[in-house]
Design a protein around this motif. Structure first.
Motif, PDB file in Angstrom:
ATOM      1  N   ASN A   1      35.585  -5.296  -8.571  1.00  0.00           N
ATOM      2  CA  ASN A   1      36.473  -5.356  -7.399  1.00  0.00           C
ATOM      3  C   ASN A   1      37.781  -4.621  -7.671  1.00  0.00           C
ATOM      4  O   ASN A   1      38.850  -5.041  -7.212  1.00  0.00           O
ATOM      5  CB  ASN A   1      36.750  -6.809  -6.988  1.00  0.00           C
ATOM      6  N   VAL A   2      37.686  -3.536  -8.408  1.00  0.00           N
ATOM      7  CA  VAL A   2      38.833  -2.690  -8.728  1.00  0.00           C
ATOM      8  C   VAL A   2      38.411  -1.239  -8.580  1.00  0.00           C
ATOM      9  O   VAL A   2      37.348  -0.841  -9.072  1.00  0.00           O
ATOM     10  CB  VAL A   2      39.328  -2.931 -10.171  1.00  0.00           C
ATOM     11  N   VAL A   3      39.235  -0.426  -7.883  1.00  0.00           N
ATOM     12  CA  VAL A   3      39.004   1.016  -7.844  1.00  0.00           C
ATOM     13  C   VAL A   3      39.760   1.616  -9.023  1.00  0.00           C
ATOM     14  O   VAL A   3      40.986   1.594  -9.044  1.00  0.00           O
ATOM     15  CB  VAL A   3      39.499   1.639  -6.522  1.00  0.00           C
ATOM     16  N   PRO A   4      39.041   2.131 -10.031  1.00  0.00           N
ATOM     17  CA  PRO A   4      39.730   2.608 -11.227  1.00  0.00           C
ATOM     18  C   PRO A   4      40.333   3.993 -11.019  1.00  0.00           C
ATOM     19  O   PRO A   4      40.071   4.663 -10.011  1.00  0.00           O
ATOM     20  CB  PRO A   4      38.609   2.657 -12.271  1.00  0.00           C
ATOM     21  N   PHE A   5      41.133   4.428 -11.995  1.00  0.00           N
ATOM     22  CA  PHE A   5      41.695   5.780 -11.979  1.00  0.00           C
ATOM     23  C   PHE A   5      41.561   6.354 -13.379  1.00  0.00           C
ATOM     24  O   PHE A   5      42.212   5.899 -14.312  1.00  0.00           O
ATOM     25  CB  PHE A   5      43.169   5.751 -11.548  1.00  0.00           C
ATOM     26  N   TYR A   6      40.656   7.331 -13.531  1.00  0.00           N
ATOM     27  CA  TYR A   6      40.476   8.007 -14.806  1.00  0.00           C
ATOM     28  C   TYR A   6      41.033   9.425 -14.672  1.00  0.00           C
ATOM     29  O   TYR A   6      40.987  10.026 -13.598  1.00  0.00           O
ATOM     30  CB  TYR A   6      39.007   8.142 -15.206  1.00  0.00           C
ATOM     31  N   GLN A   7      41.499   9.952 -15.779  1.00  0.00           N
ATOM     32  CA  GLN A   7      41.936  11.344 -15.777  1.00  0.00           C
ATOM     33  C   GLN A   7      40.731  12.260 -15.558  1.00  0.00           C
ATOM     34  O   GLN A   7      39.678  12.067 -16.156  1.00  0.00           O
ATOM     35  CB  GLN A   7      42.613  11.691 -17.108  1.00  0.00           C
ATOM     36  N   ASN A   8      40.895  13.238 -14.669  1.00  0.00           N
ATOM     37  CA  ASN A   8      39.877  14.268 -14.398  1.00  0.00           C
ATOM     38  C   ASN A   8      38.610  13.714 -13.741  1.00  0.00           C
ATOM     39  O   ASN A   8      37.582  14.393 -13.725  1.00  0.00           O
ATOM     40  CB  ASN A   8      39.488  15.003 -15.694  1.00  0.00           C
TER      41      ASN A   8
ATOM     42  N   LEU B   1      31.537  -1.904   1.726  1.00  0.00           N
ATOM     43  CA  LEU B   1      31.667  -0.456   1.822  1.00  0.00           C
ATOM     44  C   LEU B   1      31.800   0.213   0.457  1.00  0.00           C
ATOM     45  O   LEU B   1      31.626   1.429   0.344  1.00  0.00           O
ATOM     46  CB  LEU B   1      32.891  -0.108   2.690  1.00  0.00           C
ATOM     47  N   ASN B   2      32.105  -0.567  -0.584  1.00  0.00           N
ATOM     48  CA  ASN B   2      32.314   0.008  -1.917  1.00  0.00           C
ATOM     49  C   ASN B   2      31.573  -0.804  -2.983  1.00  0.00           C
ATOM     50  O   ASN B   2      32.187  -1.298  -3.931  1.00  0.00           O
ATOM     51  CB  ASN B   2      33.814   0.058  -2.236  1.00  0.00           C
ATOM     52  N   PRO B   3      30.257  -0.955  -2.870  1.00  0.00           N
ATOM     53  CA  PRO B   3      29.531  -1.860  -3.763  1.00  0.00           C
ATOM     54  C   PRO B   3      29.398  -1.357  -5.200  1.00  0.00           C
ATOM     55  O   PRO B   3      29.008  -2.116  -6.078  1.00  0.00           O
ATOM     56  CB  PRO B   3      28.157  -1.968  -3.099  1.00  0.00           C
TER      57      PRO B   3
ATOM     58  N   MET C   1      43.825   0.388  -8.222  1.00  0.00           N
ATOM     59  CA  MET C   1      44.225  -0.723  -7.356  1.00  0.00           C
ATOM     60  C   MET C   1      43.049  -1.653  -7.153  1.00  0.00           C
ATOM     61  O   MET C   1      41.889  -1.242  -7.221  1.00  0.00           O
ATOM     62  CB  MET C   1      44.770  -0.227  -6.019  1.00  0.00           C
ATOM     63  N   SER C   2      43.351  -2.910  -6.927  1.00  0.00           N
ATOM     64  CA  SER C   2      42.308  -3.919  -6.760  1.00  0.00           C
ATOM     65  C   SER C   2      41.942  -4.092  -5.294  1.00  0.00           C
ATOM     66  O   SER C   2      42.717  -3.747  -4.396  1.00  0.00           O
ATOM     67  CB  SER C   2      42.786  -5.259  -7.332  1.00  0.00           C
ATOM     68  N   PHE C   3      40.751  -4.634  -5.058  1.00  0.00           N
ATOM     69  CA  PHE C   3      40.339  -4.946  -3.690  1.00  0.00           C
ATOM     70  C   PHE C   3      41.310  -5.943  -3.054  1.00  0.00           C
ATOM     71  O   PHE C   3      41.550  -5.905  -1.849  1.00  0.00           O
ATOM     72  CB  PHE C   3      38.925  -5.525  -3.685  1.00  0.00           C
ATOM     73  N   LYS C   4      41.847  -6.854  -3.872  1.00  0.00           N
ATOM     74  CA  LYS C   4      42.793  -7.852  -3.365  1.00  0.00           C
ATOM     75  C   LYS C   4      44.033  -7.164  -2.810  1.00  0.00           C
ATOM     76  O   LYS C   4      44.517  -7.510  -1.719  1.00  0.00           O
ATOM     77  CB  LYS C   4      43.169  -8.801  -4.507  1.00  0.00           C
TER      78      LYS C   4
END
Length: 614
Positions: free
Chosen positions: A333-340, A326-328, A307-310
């Protein structure tokens, strides 16, 4: 009798007039039903937890401000310790204070003329900067002290981050050193800091501080002197070892200082001067700005989908700059999602409570947005070659895609970048800036269709976007400049609320609040609000219909409502353009009007008669 009849007629006429006025008045007072967006409808169902304090937006701007970093870095590199500075601080008093600091510190703090000159230089030129730095320290110092205590590293080394990065996790040196502790790429990898396209843990306060603590501990085992540890941190252990040899085997910093690189010669004195100003700021009239949110008022949650910061900012009604603070470590500006691999989002505790209480709804909304993008991409395949050619021409990164922003008082590159969801390096590249300093009143170039995630210009993927962009490109340049160059403002009228205004201008309540620094949903009558670029209602109302039916441009236009009939003549009014006129007739394009009236270019004049053939 005739007079009597006339009187009756006149009376009836005035009665009808009064009745009409009453009806009109009644109609004015009826408030229209405001349709809310899917985003706002999701947020309306959220459970709220208001126990934590709000974040001071002025303090939040310090995250994205790099002016202090630039100033301190320049001072440390160029300061001359042999130049006496005219500043009121008696030498004997300074000696007493340094002695008091030395007694409670593992550092060898002793008076010398060079240290006095640096302290006086900071007092004379950097009082305001240190006031701001002390506010930031309330957030970062507890993180540093916790990590240092675990490794038995002196807590005073927390002041080194002030010298290294001015407490800015996004700081990047000319050599590429990054983060609060200014790790080079190789050193970051050596201490297991993750660096990839999405994440750079050199900017993560917790992980980077743990790595710095480990480095300090190892260097102390080698040199046995904390001043030499600091010198090795700045110039590398090799340069310190060479300086020891050149000094004849001496092992104290002040004895080998002249054999160290020039920058390192001012590095440790700058560290000690910073420690002095933090310890004795009250005595010198330095009043720290207060940080409303401190580290212990935040918490983390593991993210289960990208999901993005936006998206997070919109859903939780918080500015993106706060999420960036808080998340530099998230570069795009995206919280990624990787497997494992686990990725965490840090938020104020009240926002964490809202997130956890409504996780399913939040992920449903993110999935909904992703699905719409996929459907829009499929729909774009139905675009005709002619329309596609127009679109390709439009999305080229030319001057037509540029927005200009005039630098105002209090602005810096960080705040401007955060406002327009771009990065500081991008702003510098677009405007050929060599440093982070920017002059008041300067016009900065912004790429209006630039996507900071993909580092490219956004493609307009739906047929609606194709139609809108293609025809706007042919419309008059004046109309386009009016929409793109200047931020749009709206004066609040009777019956307005943030929901209705957001709907009218195709934005969200969260964006309106961020643009206008609003802390609540209350707005006063007559207040001027900065709003997002207006979206024509005809397009906004038919987005769902167009996507669901996979309709082409032509079929979509035929569904548009209109107040004009085909086959009639139209007289051009002031402010008209071919684009605005074509929208008044169902199924009519700019090309049609030009063809019917033998118009070679887009120039039309008020009073001109146009044929609109059926």
């Amino acid at each position: 009798m005739i007079v009597k009849k006339i009187s009756i007629v006149v009376t009836a006429f005035f009665s009808m007039s009064m009745f009409a006025q009453d009806v009109a008045k009644t109609e004015v007072e009826i408030k229209p039903v405001v349709k809310i967006s899917y985003l706002d409808s999701v947020k309306n169902t959220f459970k709220r937890d208001e126990m934590a304090t709000r974040v001071d937006s002025l303090w939040m701007n310090e995250l994205v401000s790099l002016d202090i970093y630039d100033d301190l870095t320049k001072d440390i590199q160029t300061i001359n310790t042999d130049v006496t500075v005219d500043e009121e601080l008696p030498t004997e008093l300074l000696k007493q204070r340094l002695q008091a600091m030395n007694e409670k510190s593992p550092f060898d703090i002793e008076y010398n003329q060079g240290l006095e000159n640096i302290i006086k230089s900071f007092l004379k030129n950097r009082k305001k900067s240190f006031s701001r730095l002390m506010a930031l320290s309330e957030y970062y110092f507890p993180i540093f002290e916790d990590a240092f205590a675990r490794q038995n590293v002196p807590l005073e080394i927390k002041y080194l981050a002030v010298v290294e990065s001015a407490l800015n996790p996004k700081a990047v040196s000319k050599m590429g050193a990054t983060g609060l502790w200014q790790f080079m790429y190789g050193t970051g990898k050596q201490y297991a800091l993750k660096i990839d396209s999405y994440v750079d843990e050199r900017s993560d306060p917790l992980k980077a501080t743990a790595a710095a603590s480990e480095y300090m501990s190892k260097m102390f085992n080698i040199f046995g002197d904390w001043e030499l540890v600091l010198a090795s941190y700045n110039s590398g252990p090799g340069n310190v070892t060479k300086a020891i040899r050149r000094s004849g085997g001496k092992t104290k910093y002040w004895d080998i200082r002249n054999h160290l690189p020039k920058e390192t010669q001012g590095y440790v004195p700058a560290f000690l001067a910073t420690m002095y100003l933090f310890e004795y700021h009250k005595e010198h009239g330095i009043n720290p700005q207060r940080a409303v949110v401190k580290n212990f008022e935040t918490d983390t949650v593991q993210i289960k989908n990208q999901m993005s910061f936006k998206q997070i900012a919109d859903l939780l009604d918080m500015p993106q700059s706060q999420i960036q603070l808080l998340n530099p470590s998230y570069k795009l500006n995206v919280v990624p999602f990787y497997q494992n691999e686990a990725h965490y989002l840090r938020l104020p505790k009240d926002k964490i409570a809202t997130f956890v209480s409504n996780e399913d709804k939040i992920y449903d909304y993110v999935a909904y947005q992703s699905q719409n993008k996929t459907m829009s991409a499929q729909l774009a395949l139905k675009v005709t070659p002619k329309a596609k050619a127009k679109l390709d021409k439009i999305i080229e990164p030319t001057d037509t895609d540029v927005k200009w922003y005039k630098v105002q008082k209090g602005d810096n590159l960080g705040t401007i970048a955060a406002k327009y969801n771009v990065t500081i390096p991008e702003l510098k590249k677009w405007n050929n800036l060599k440093s982070n300093a920017v002059a008041l009143g300067r016009n900065l170039k912004l790429k209006t269709d630039y996507d900071p995630v993909t580092k490219s210009f956004k493609e307009l993927k739906s047929t609606i976007a194709v139609e809108k962009k293609s025809e706007e490109a042919i419309a008059s340049a004046d109309d386009k400049d009016k929409n793109n160059v200047h931020p749009q403002e709206y004066v609040v009228a009777a019956g307005d609320n943030l929901g209705s205004i957001a709907k009218k201008f195709g934005t969200t309540i969260a964006e309106l609040k961020e643009l206008n620094s609003l802390t609540s949903n209350n707005i006063g009558l007559g207040k001027t609000l900065v709003v997002a670029k207006a979206v024509p209602e005809i397009i906004e109302e038919n987005v769902t219909t167009a996507i669901a039916s996979n309709s082409s441009i032509d079929s979509f236009k035929k569904k548009a409502t209109s107040t004009k009939n085909l086959g009639e003549d139209y007289y051009v009014k002031k402010g008209d353009s071919l684009y605005s006129i074509s929208k008044k007739y169902p199924g009519v394009t700019i090309s049609d009007i030009k063809k019917w009236n033998n118009i070679k270019d887009g120039d039309i004049k008020p009073g001109m008669k146009l044929k609109i053939n059926g």
